[in-house]
Design a protein around this motif. Sequence first.
Motif, short mmCIF file in Angstrom:
data_model
loop_
_atom_site.label_atom_id
_atom_site.label_comp_id
_atom_site.label_asym_id
_atom_site.label_seq_id
_atom_site.Cartn_x
_atom_site.Cartn_y
_atom_site.Cartn_z
N GLU A 22 0.83 -1.21 0.00
CA GLU A 22 0.00 0.00 0.00
C GLU A 22 0.86 1.26 0.00
N GLU A 23 1.96 1.22 0.73
CA GLU A 23 2.87 2.37 0.77
C GLU A 23 3.50 2.61 -0.61
N LEU A 24 3.91 1.55 -1.27
CA LEU A 24 4.47 1.68 -2.62
C LEU A 24 3.43 2.22 -3.59
N ASN A 25 2.22 1.70 -3.51
CA ASN A 25 1.14 2.15 -4.38
C ASN A 25 0.82 3.63 -4.15
N ALA A 26 0.77 4.04 -2.89
CA ALA A 26 0.50 5.44 -2.56
C ALA A 26 1.61 6.34 -3.09
N PHE A 27 2.84 5.89 -2.98
CA PHE A 27 3.98 6.66 -3.50
C PHE A 27 3.83 6.85 -5.01
N ASP A 28 3.54 5.76 -5.73
CA ASP A 28 3.37 5.85 -7.18
C ASP A 28 2.24 6.80 -7.55
N GLN A 29 1.15 6.72 -6.80
CA GLN A 29 0.00 7.60 -7.08
C GLN A 29 0.36 9.06 -6.80
N ASP A 30 1.09 9.30 -5.72
CA ASP A 30 1.49 10.68 -5.40
C ASP A 30 2.40 11.26 -6.48
N VAL A 31 3.35 10.48 -6.96
CA VAL A 31 4.25 10.96 -8.01
C VAL A 31 3.45 11.25 -9.28
N ALA A 32 2.59 10.33 -9.67
CA ALA A 32 1.79 10.52 -10.88
C ALA A 32 0.89 11.75 -10.73
N GLN A 33 0.29 11.93 -9.55
CA GLN A 33 -0.59 13.08 -9.32
C GLN A 33 0.20 14.39 -9.39
N ALA A 34 1.41 14.40 -8.83
CA ALA A 34 2.25 15.61 -8.87
C ALA A 34 2.59 15.96 -10.32
#
Length: 187
Positions: A60-72
């Motif tokens: 979940e932490e890895l997924n959230a990181f990927d989503q945060d980068v993509a959102q930024a």
Amino acid sequence: MDFEIHEQPQPPSTARELVDQLGMEAAREAMPPAAQQAFDQANPWRRIERAHERLTDAAEELNAFDQDVAQAITDRGYGPHEAQAVYNATAPDRQQLALGVQNAQQTATERLDTYRENLIGHIQNNGLTQTVAARSGQYSTSMSTADAAFLTPGNNRGGGRDQGGGSSSRRNPLGHTSGNRRRGRTS
């Protein structure tokens, strides 16, 4: 009139074959209550659950990181070259998170494998292979009078766990693995 005769297979000769055929949960549940309790005390299922929880958290932490980068990248309206620069800049952090997922997966798998090997050893070392096979009801067995008496419902040994809680917490957190079949349980 034709009747199809179904004959149950002969029980396996080793504890490993037994666990492979029945699955871990069914083999554990077919042990006599005292043997099951001794095994459970020495091999708490909670260790496997904790390892799975750590795996879930890491994923979940890895997924959230990927989503945060993509959102930024989206929020800033970056084009392909700028986006690649962001991915390159965040790659070391992502690699650490991915390594955490890999390590958690390895730990969870090792814990489940250790539990399985301990179950096999417990059955084998206590001479329970044939007893577990008979109690499982999956095999054709020639039972002695003592075995038949052991399985009768009147002595409170047949029909599941009646000591120390239900088996609903017993589930394979890693999903279906070879030799660990589910039988209509929901947990």
